[in-house]
Design an enzyme around this catalytic site. Sequence first.
Site: not given
Length: 742
Positions: A604, A678, A710
Amino acid sequence: MKRLFFLIAAVLFSSASLLAQQSIDLRDITSGVYSPQYLSDITPMADGESWAQISDDGNSIVQYSFKTGKQTAVLFDVNATNNITIKDFDGYILSPDGKKILIQTNTKRIYRHSFTADYYIYNIASKRLERLSDNGPQQSPVWSQDGLQVAFVRDNNIFLIKLLYDNSESQVTKDGKRNEIINGIPDWVNEEEFGFNTAMTFNADGTVLCWIRYDESNVKTYSLQMFKGERPQHSEWATYPGDYSYKYPKAGQENSKVSVRSYDVKSHQTRTLNVPVPADGYIPRLKATSDPEKVVVYTMNRHQDELCLYAVNPLSTMSQLLVKEKSDKYVKEESMDGIEILPSSIVIPSDRSGTMQLYLYDINGSLQRQLTSGDHEVTELYGYDEATGTVYYQAAGIDPMNREVYSADKKGKVTMLTKNKGWNSALFSSNYQYFVNTWSDCNTPYQYSILSREGKVIATLGDNAQLKSTLAGLPLGKKEFFTFKTSEGVELNGIMIKPRDFDASKKYPVIMWQYGGPGSQQVINSWRVGSMGQGCLYDQYLAQQGFIIVCVDGRGTGGRGAEFEKCTYMKIGQLESKDQAEAAIYLRSLPYIDGSRIGIWGWSYGGFNTLMSMSEGRGVFAAGVAVAPPTDWRFYDTIYTERYMRTPQENPSGYDVNPMNRAADLQGSLLICHGLADDNVHPQNTFEYTEKLVQADKDFKMNIYTNRNHSIYGGNTRHHLLRQIAEHFRTHLLLLPKGGGF
């Protein structure tokens, strides 16, 4: 965007079988062999002497005594109900008076905090179990204070259940429509970035229901392509893919229009409350007070540098400003989320002094006094006892890597209530007489105990002794905290894991993990430490293959005050990546490190920072892995991105410093991984970035995970991902000669 800690619940294997292996197996890590035991779903009860929690076998809700730590009652047993029986349950919500429970079953997750479920009303005294509604799954139910009403959301509309009228169900709103109007629950971006899933409350006497209404009609739509896949399998998409389309406001684009409504339960009249929301602003919270004529509505402007609290009368609709909190950069989400509304007081966390401290206001918004002070950060507010004037909180009082629980009385006397160095957190009884303390450090899994409000240990609840015994049979390397100064004179904190058989006369390749997002911390003295948590077990798995593993918290991370954290404002990624390069330069100065074989990875924001660091210009990284990375902040959402960057229209030069525009400068062997479903960091980020790499004639490897969000998990997915990361570094840092490529 929040830092994700992926904890997979599973039964512990016997320590004897692992002792025989004398090695760390990746499959054991991803299957949950080393998962610790937790105290599950603890809820302090209204009597101040008890708490409720789900039993170890998951079949009941049990009451325990704060005085002794012993079980005192079974509040709910899935095998002992009257009227209706159910096979199992996933969670529960106690009524405020502690006489009834909403039992959550058949949970289906939507986003990070949201889900639908089938709820049941359970009467503790009679053991009678009844359906909350027969008309379909529910979302985010809330009790009235007297426990006689429940409101919930279904299909973006609010419904009301009256328990005294044979659980009669009525519909409060009728304008709810997917991707257009939402009542009582937040839209995607508010849920994700303000961290909540319920946007409604009853007033104090239950005569009025108030909620936030989101009009997302003009918010642009993002569509995720969905496939048949496996684990789970979607047969409806076996030949032609489907899509999941939802409203997602990207930086600089239009947000939902927000307003607050009230519903008079007796007259059935709906009103729009007169709340002065700034143009294009936010309403991140709505809370009841002890006064039926007041609810507190939070508002923020789009820049998020001003937070206002208004007392609003839900019947007259008129509002009064109570508190205005301003910052020259941004008001932290933690400041907003940590506010406590009490019958006579409001407690507000603020970094206005340079560090996060607590401030006491009366219920009318007049500042009374500063409750805490110092150069340390208050990191969580546990509660303020209006009867004694004592506040209870967590702080980084020793150093940024540790956390302690403290009290500060009305004269300002501060007492550290926890004695073990490491990471302490607390759950206080409703009368502040006791608290459950969770403690761990980087080498010790979670231990749970009951302490008095003076800090005296009353009872031990659990210590994960079996897991400790299991871990003792593994070849774990030593964890060492360290500090160093960059070429700019900035002191940074780090943690290093050396192989169990470390030999200082040899030179080792290095893998650095990091996250680096605003206010985050990875270098912590907690069992949460590690690229995948679990006391660095995945990192230990890498270390046993011959790597030294390192993490450094650069500028912009938390625990060190507002100046250190907010120095990245309007230029996120620039200082963070510079500090990772500086860390690599420091590491290669150490005699036992091979400076030509240093890798970096992250997930991320950590994936973004990986790409920024590999293209920073000094060529210090030989390999890297970016998992689900943002590659241009114009692709990310309004609330998170604009909090730190303002809009692309206001700050184009800040947005332009990104991995996309640095693609031609990428150095080192790159693996990039992304889930196709995601909803947070869209696959668009990876697809557009890799096109830049192709046109710049840069080699890379890409792994795509079908139908994964995600978190990239499900079936064998997490094991495959972590194995790919390990193999990438093994190939490019251990096996290839210097300068080797794909």
